[in-house]
Structure formats: C-alpha cells, structure tokens
Design a protein around this motif. Structure first.
Motif, PDB file in Angstrom:
ATOM      1  N   ALA A 154       1.989   2.166   8.770  1.00 12.22           N
ATOM      2  CA  ALA A 154       1.066   1.203   9.363  1.00 12.22           C
ATOM      3  C   ALA A 154       1.851   0.284  10.267  1.00 12.22           C
ATOM      4  O   ALA A 154       3.012  -0.028  10.004  1.00 12.22           O
ATOM      5  N   GLY A 203      -1.932   8.136   7.452  1.00 10.15           N
ATOM      6  CA  GLY A 203      -2.689   6.963   7.053  1.00 10.15           C
ATOM      7  C   GLY A 203      -2.121   6.345   5.783  1.00 10.15           C
ATOM      8  O   GLY A 203      -1.049   6.712   5.298  1.00 10.15           O
ATOM      9  N   VAL A 212       0.872  -1.171   0.000  1.00 10.23           N
ATOM     10  CA  VAL A 212       0.000   0.000   0.000  1.00 10.23           C
ATOM     11  C   VAL A 212       0.907   1.219   0.000  1.00 10.23           C
ATOM     12  O   VAL A 212       2.132   1.093  -0.011  1.00 10.23           O
ATOM     13  N   ARG A 236       4.205  -7.323   4.419  1.00 10.91           N
ATOM     14  CA  ARG A 236       3.406  -6.119   4.228  1.00 10.91           C
ATOM     15  C   ARG A 236       4.334  -4.911   4.087  1.00 10.91           C
ATOM     16  O   ARG A 236       5.272  -4.745   4.871  1.00 10.91           O
ATOM     17  N   GLU A 263      -2.996   4.551   1.716  1.00 10.82           N
ATOM     18  CA  GLU A 263      -3.870   4.418   0.565  1.00 10.82           C
ATOM     19  C   GLU A 263      -3.991   2.940   0.241  1.00 10.82           C
ATOM     20  O   GLU A 263      -3.024   2.287  -0.132  1.00 10.82           O
ATOM     21  N   GLY A 264      -5.186   2.375   0.364  1.00 12.13           N
ATOM     22  CA  GLY A 264      -5.375   0.942   0.204  1.00 12.13           C
ATOM     23  C   GLY A 264      -5.428   0.258   1.556  1.00 12.13           C
ATOM     24  O   GLY A 264      -5.458   0.915   2.611  1.00 12.13           O
ATOM     25  N   ASP A 265      -5.476  -1.033   1.562  1.00  8.82           N
ATOM     26  CA  ASP A 265      -5.517  -1.798   2.809  1.00  8.82           C
ATOM     27  C   ASP A 265      -4.815  -3.141   2.589  1.00  8.82           C
ATOM     28  O   ASP A 265      -4.360  -3.450   1.499  1.00  8.82           O
ATOM     29  N   PHE A 266      -4.740  -3.897   3.658  1.00 12.59           N
ATOM     30  CA  PHE A 266      -4.047  -5.185   3.605  1.00 12.59           C
ATOM     31  C   PHE A 266      -5.039  -6.353   3.600  1.00 12.59           C
ATOM     32  O   PHE A 266      -4.734  -7.439   4.074  1.00 12.59           O
ATOM     33  N   ASP A 267      -6.224  -6.114   3.032  1.00  7.32           N
ATOM     34  CA  ASP A 267      -7.219  -7.183   3.008  1.00  7.32           C
ATOM     35  C   ASP A 267      -6.738  -8.405   2.232  1.00  7.32           C
ATOM     36  O   ASP A 267      -7.157  -9.527   2.507  1.00  7.32           O
TER      37      ASP A 267
END
Length: 438
Positions: free
Chosen positions: A334, A309, A302, A323, A311-315
């Motif tokens: 993060a 914060g 991301v 990560r 942009e995007g997520d770790f889903d």
C-alpha cells in the motif's frame, strides 16, 4: 534522633555489599564493631569487623567515616564495605541491630534525612530515585540533571520572584500611610503576567519528561491474523506472544519493554479488531480499543494478499500513526505504508528506525529541564491559575488583600514542589518508593 542502619547495595550474593549507618551513635557503632577509634573522615580504612556480643570475627572490610554535616544525610555517617555473601551481611546487620540506639532504617529514610537536613530539596530527592530506577541512557541523563538541581533552581527562582512581588503587595496593604511609591500594587502586573507565561511555557512540553521517565506507550493495532503478535515477538527478540493461524488468538493486551534510542518504550500487542465471537474475545477487543485510544503512538497493521492488495484497511489510523503492511514476502502493499515481513525480518530494521526517530522527536530528552512528575505539573498548574487570578484582580481593581492572598497561594504551590513550605503531608509519598538503604 535515632541512628539508623541498612544494607545500601542490592540484596543477594555479590562481591561487595555496602552497609550504611547514619545518626549520633554512628561513631560508637564503629568503635564497637572494629574495636578502634573512627578512621579519618573520607578515608577508606581496612578494619576487622567482629560481633561485640561474643567477639566472633565477621569479616575484614573497608570502613569509611563521614563526619556530619559533611555527609549525604548531614549527620554522622559510616559505610562498611563488606564481602557480599549472605552470611557476612546478615552477621554484620545482626551485630548492628544489637547496638544501643540503633535501629533498621525505613525505606527512603536516609534520603528523607538528607532532605530534612537541607542537603536535598524534594525535586533532587526525586531525581535520585529516578536515577536509581533509570533503565536507559536518556532516563539516566534526565534523572542526573534533576538530582543535580536543574529543576529545583528554576522553581526556586520563580518562587523568589513571586515572594518579592508578594512583599511589595503586602507593603502597600500594611504601610498605606507611609512614604511608599504610589500605585505600587498596579506596577506588579507585568511581573505577575510574565511569571504566569513562563510557567505555562514550561508546562507546554508535550509531557516529554513524564513520558521519558515512565516510558512511551506504543500499541500495535489491526484486524486478526495480520501478524501483530509475530511483529511483537520479532521486536522483542523472543516468543512473548502465542502465534497461530487461528483468528482471535490474542485475547488480552501483551506487553514488552524496548529501549529505542535511549527512550523506554512499552510495546503492546492488542487483540485483533473484528466482530467478537465470544465474551472473552469481546473483552479483549474492548481492552484493545482502550489501549489504542490511550497510546502515545500506534502501529496500524494490515497484511498483504498473495494476489495483490491488502487484507484489512487503515480506517483506524489517525495522524501520526505508523502504517505497516505485513507479509511483504507474499507480495502486495500500500502507498504511504512500510512494507515488512515479521516472519523473515524483511523491512523490520527500517520500521525500528522510523519508530526510534518518531519517539525521539516526540519524547526524547530535552536540552532544558522539563516536568518529570504529575506532582510537579499539578503544582505548576495551580500556581499559574493563582497568578492569573491575581493579575485579573489587579486589572479589575479588586481588594489588595485578595490579590495578595492569590499571590501567597501561588508561592505556596511552588514551594510545595521543592519542599520549602507545607510539605509534611508529602514526605511519605515522596520517599516511600525508595529502596531500603537509600
């Protein structure tokens, strides 16, 4: 038996080229091209090489004679170490091709003759092929160990034990009226079970040897514009991928090869994962998802936002993934993620260290010989299954003939790995990938 010849070193301009000859007409070829008797075995001798057709001088070269069976192929073998210019090599090859009883070798034919003459088993021949193709230190070590017989000794040891068990089983069947120990068949159960367990333990290696031989697959995945292509370029040390602020620039899977701690790694940059805006991007995203699913290891990326914060997520992340938060120079981050900047290089060295440690732990060279090819794995799995059936047959007191047949099939499965039985249909597959002159 025909006599074969080939350029055994790499083609193209070089300081020295090696031409190899093997077969019964080898000594006659030496005499024809040098005008002299063969030199003493294993002694490099300087000779003038001429074309017997017209007497034209071709080169001054080192000639080495290996009298069979003390040679690589087990036959009479000679090597001409000539100067590596194309005209010299072509001239000597042409002269050899005009000699009676000589023909150009097929790919892998020298090694195939070594196998057929008992100089190598199939696993050793495959180890030689892997050694020629090795790109990293870890690959070289694994291939050399296999070429020196480490795998073959294990498999032949199991096969010898299995043949002994089979001999006892057949003794009870064929000589039931003779004075042999009672319940001999039932006593074989512990050895059959032990063999099956040893083979399964050998197979339970996380495919470490195959991954080291073929390369570890690492995929960079994440949403568009988080810097996946920039990271690929940074790790590759070149502009392997187009970098743009326009979302969806990467439409296909791009690959570069890396050497991490002696382990070959194929690093794949995939299309940004989002709702596709066209048929081409949709196909790219489909390929990205397929590559992410099949990868041995994934870098889930991301990007940091200037205001904080990410942009995007770790889903997409799954256990074992690394990560990454890119654009660390802009701020943000993060927890439990590596902060890097593909633009400036900040944090990339730490990422390489983490990635190297991960692939080394998962796929690094083992102290013990491991399975290196799908062919071996299939044979071992078949053998273990046949041993299980034999053991179950003993437990359920089925016909001794059926138990013995399962044991014969198990021995045949092991023998096919090293080339001891039923291998004629495998030879072309094993040797066709060799280069000419090997």
């Amino acid at each position: 038996m025909e006599t074969i010849y080939a350029l055994s070193s790499a083609g193209g301009r070089a300081g020295v080229a090696v031409l190899r000859i093997s077969g019964p007409a080898t000594s006659a070829a030496i005499k024809a091209l040098t005008g002299r008797e063969v030199p003493p075995p294993r002694v490099a001798t300087l000779r003038r090489i001429s074309d017997p057709a017209n007497g034209a001088a071709l080169d001054r070269a080192l000639v080495i004679w290996f009298a069979g069976p003390q040679s690589f192929t087990g036959e009479d073998v000679a090597e001409f170490h000539v100067h590596g210019g194309r005209a010299v090599v072509d001239g000597v090859l042409g002269a050899l091709g005009r000699q009676p009883g000589l023909r150009a070798a097929n790919p892998g034919e020298f090694t195939r003759r070594a196998f057929e003459n008992g100089k190598l088993d199939l696993t050793e021949a495959e180890g030689l092929a892997d050694l020629i193709d090795a790109e990293t230190e870890a690959q070289r070590r694994q291939a050399l160990r296999q070429m020196e017989g480490a795998l073959g000794r294990i498999y032949e040891g199991w096969r010898a034990r299995l043949i002994r068990v089979l001999a006892y089983a057949e003794a009870e069947i064929d000589f039931a009226d003779e004075d042999i120990p009672a319940d001999l068949m039932a006593q074989l159960g512990p050895e059959i079970e032990a063999l099956a367990n040893e083979i399964r333990a050998h197979l339970d290696d996380g495919r470490r040897g195959e991954r080291l031989r073929d390369g570890v697959e690492v995929a960079i995945v994440g949403p568009p514009n988080v810097g996946k292509s920039s990271l690929l370029n940074r790790l590759a040390g070149r502009e392997a991928a187009i970098v743009s602020d326009e979302a969806g620039t990467t439409r296909d899977v791009l690959e570069v090869r890396l050497d991490l701690g002696g382990i070959p790694v194929t690093l794949a940059d995939t299309a940004g994962l989002r709702e596709a805006v066209g048929a081409i991007e949709k196909e790219g995203i489909r390929r990205a998802l397929a590559r992410a699913e099949s990868a041995d290891l994934r870098l889930v990326m991301v990007a940091a936002k200037p205001e904080g914060g990410i942009e995007g997520d770790f889903d997409l992340a799954r256990p074992g993934d690394i990560r990454i938060v890119n654009k660390a120079d802009m701020g943000g981050g993060a927890d439990e993620a590596l902060a890097i900047s593909a633009l400036t290089g900040e944090g990339v060295e730490a990422l390489v260290a983490v990635l190297t440690e991960r692939v080394t732990v998962l796929f690094g060279a083992s102290e013990h010989p491991v399975v290196t090819r799908a062919r071996h794995r299939e044979g071992l799995e078949a053998c273990a299954g046949e041993l299980d059936r034999a053991f179950a047959g003993l437990r359920d007191d089925i016909s001794g003939e059926l138990v013995a047949e399962d044991l014969r099939l198990a021995a045949r499965s092991l023998g096919r790995i090293t080339g001891r039985v039923d291998v004629e249909d495998l030879l072309d597959v094993v040797f066709r990938d060799f280069c000419i002159g090997k």
